[in-house]
Write a protein that holds these residues in place. Sequence first.
Motif, PDB file in Angstrom:
ATOM      1  N   ASP A  12       0.847  -1.185   0.000  1.00  0.00           N
ATOM      2  CA  ASP A  12       0.000   0.000   0.000  1.00  0.00           C
ATOM      3  C   ASP A  12       0.886   1.241   0.000  1.00  0.00           C
ATOM      4  OD1 ASP A  12      -2.155  -1.655   0.003  1.00  0.00           O
ATOM      5  OD2 ASP A  12      -2.719  -1.291   2.091  1.00  0.00           O
ATOM      6  N   ILE A  14       0.937   5.024   0.117  1.00  0.00           N
ATOM      7  CA  ILE A  14       0.074   6.119   0.535  1.00  0.00           C
ATOM      8  C   ILE A  14       0.781   7.438   0.266  1.00  0.00           C
ATOM      9  CG2 ILE A  14      -1.161   7.148   2.481  1.00  0.00           C
ATOM     10  CD1 ILE A  14      -1.204   4.317   3.714  1.00  0.00           C
ATOM     11  N   ASN A  91      -1.178  -1.031  -4.324  1.00  0.00           N
ATOM     12  CA  ASN A  91      -2.372  -0.206  -4.181  1.00  0.00           C
ATOM     13  C   ASN A  91      -1.941   1.217  -3.844  1.00  0.00           C
ATOM     14  OD1 ASN A  91      -3.924  -2.487  -4.581  1.00  0.00           O
ATOM     15  ND2 ASN A  91      -4.327  -2.813  -2.414  1.00  0.00           N
ATOM     16  N   LYS A  93      -2.875   4.827  -2.629  1.00  0.00           N
ATOM     17  CA  LYS A  93      -3.888   5.556  -1.854  1.00  0.00           C
ATOM     18  C   LYS A  93      -3.525   7.038  -1.904  1.00  0.00           C
ATOM     19  CE  LYS A  93      -4.977   1.383  -0.184  1.00  0.00           C
ATOM     20  NZ  LYS A  93      -6.207   0.632  -0.485  1.00  0.00           N
ATOM     21  N   GLN A  95      -4.243  10.777  -0.887  1.00  0.00           N
ATOM     22  CA  GLN A  95      -4.933  11.605   0.101  1.00  0.00           C
ATOM     23  C   GLN A  95      -4.718  13.068  -0.270  1.00  0.00           C
ATOM     24  OE1 GLN A  95      -3.533  10.429   3.989  1.00  0.00           O
ATOM     25  NE2 GLN A  95      -4.294   8.330   3.781  1.00  0.00           N
ATOM     26  N   GLU A  99     -10.148  11.538  -1.060  1.00  0.00           N
ATOM     27  CA  GLU A  99      -9.321  10.335  -1.066  1.00  0.00           C
ATOM     28  C   GLU A  99      -9.657   9.496  -2.287  1.00  0.00           C
ATOM     29  OE1 GLU A  99      -9.296   8.102   2.482  1.00  0.00           O
ATOM     30  OE2 GLU A  99      -8.569   9.756   3.729  1.00  0.00           O
ATOM     31  N   GLU A 101      -8.255   5.916  -4.690  1.00  0.00           N
ATOM     32  CA  GLU A 101      -7.445   4.707  -4.653  1.00  0.00           C
ATOM     33  C   GLU A 101      -7.313   4.113  -6.049  1.00  0.00           C
ATOM     34  OE1 GLU A 101      -8.634   1.783  -1.854  1.00  0.00           O
ATOM     35  OE2 GLU A 101      -8.986   3.207  -0.223  1.00  0.00           O
ATOM     36  N   ASN A 103      -6.114   0.422  -7.177  1.00  0.00           N
ATOM     37  CA  ASN A 103      -5.704  -0.885  -6.667  1.00  0.00           C
ATOM     38  C   ASN A 103      -5.260  -1.792  -7.802  1.00  0.00           C
ATOM     39  OD1 ASN A 103      -6.354  -0.043  -4.107  1.00  0.00           O
ATOM     40  ND2 ASN A 103      -8.272  -1.164  -4.004  1.00  0.00           N
TER      41      ASN A 103
END
Length: 300
Positions: A12, A14, A91, A93, A95, A99, A101, A103
């Motif tokens: 992930d 982010i 994935n 993410k 922000q 938000e 995403e 994936n």
Amino acid sequence: MIYTVTFNPSLDYIVKLPTLALGSVNRTEAEELYPGGKGINVSIVLRNLGVESTALGFTAGFTGNEICRLLDRCGCRTDFIQVPEGFSRINVKIQAEQESEINGQGPNLTTENLQNLFQKLDQLLDGDLLVLAGSIPNTLPSNIYERILQQLEGRNIRVVVDATGELLRNVLKYHPFLIKPNNHELGDLFGQSLRTDQEIIFYAQKLQQMGARNVLISMAGDGAILVDEGGTIHKSLPPKGKVVNSVGAGDSMVAGFLAGYLSSHNYETAFKTGLAAGSASAFQEWLASGDDIRKLLKTL
């Protein structure tokens, strides 16, 4: 021993930025990289609470290697099946003002890969505990959870299932030790919109009539309800705090429940530890530490 299964682990990635401009170059203000997947989250929070588990599933390529490295850094034991082609998914993410995403898909899994997993499950011992959590890749049969419970039937292996829809409904006849739908998922199983605690308890008890031993219902800001196998109903509002990130909160609740139950064999303790763990992770950027969970537990 506790075993968790994550069929499609992820890295992930982010990223945080003040605004996302499509069609332009965007530069991040901060970024983090975490191992992802519901079963993996359960293993990490269990480890944070001092409970050992082994993470099972499938990894591939350089991203699979990084997932294993990050889990090792967290102190988690892994026994993943290495898929020779492709790579474990990433994935992203985002922000920003909102938000978003993106994936990834993950590697294609073959019949041979699945047979390898069943061979590992054959090695589980009397009294072990298995956590099946999350969705499954479209390269696997849709009845894979059901097949796993069928194979384990009669072996005194307690199974936890955190899934939705038919994945969950189809395993109830094998009497899973614990299932954990949220209130919306519970309503969807019966085509209902559940508005009161009484309605939630009524349909949780229906899941018990269909085979589940313990039904734990997460309700976000309204806390949680547990209908245990003895018929006792446990309900509590969550501890006070600011929700930062709800991703992983449900997995943390499962981990907390198991840690609390294994230390006490008491469902009230398990319920409160699960609620504290879910809330503690919701109040963090990522998964909660053991100290975070124990601090909140004292307030319940």
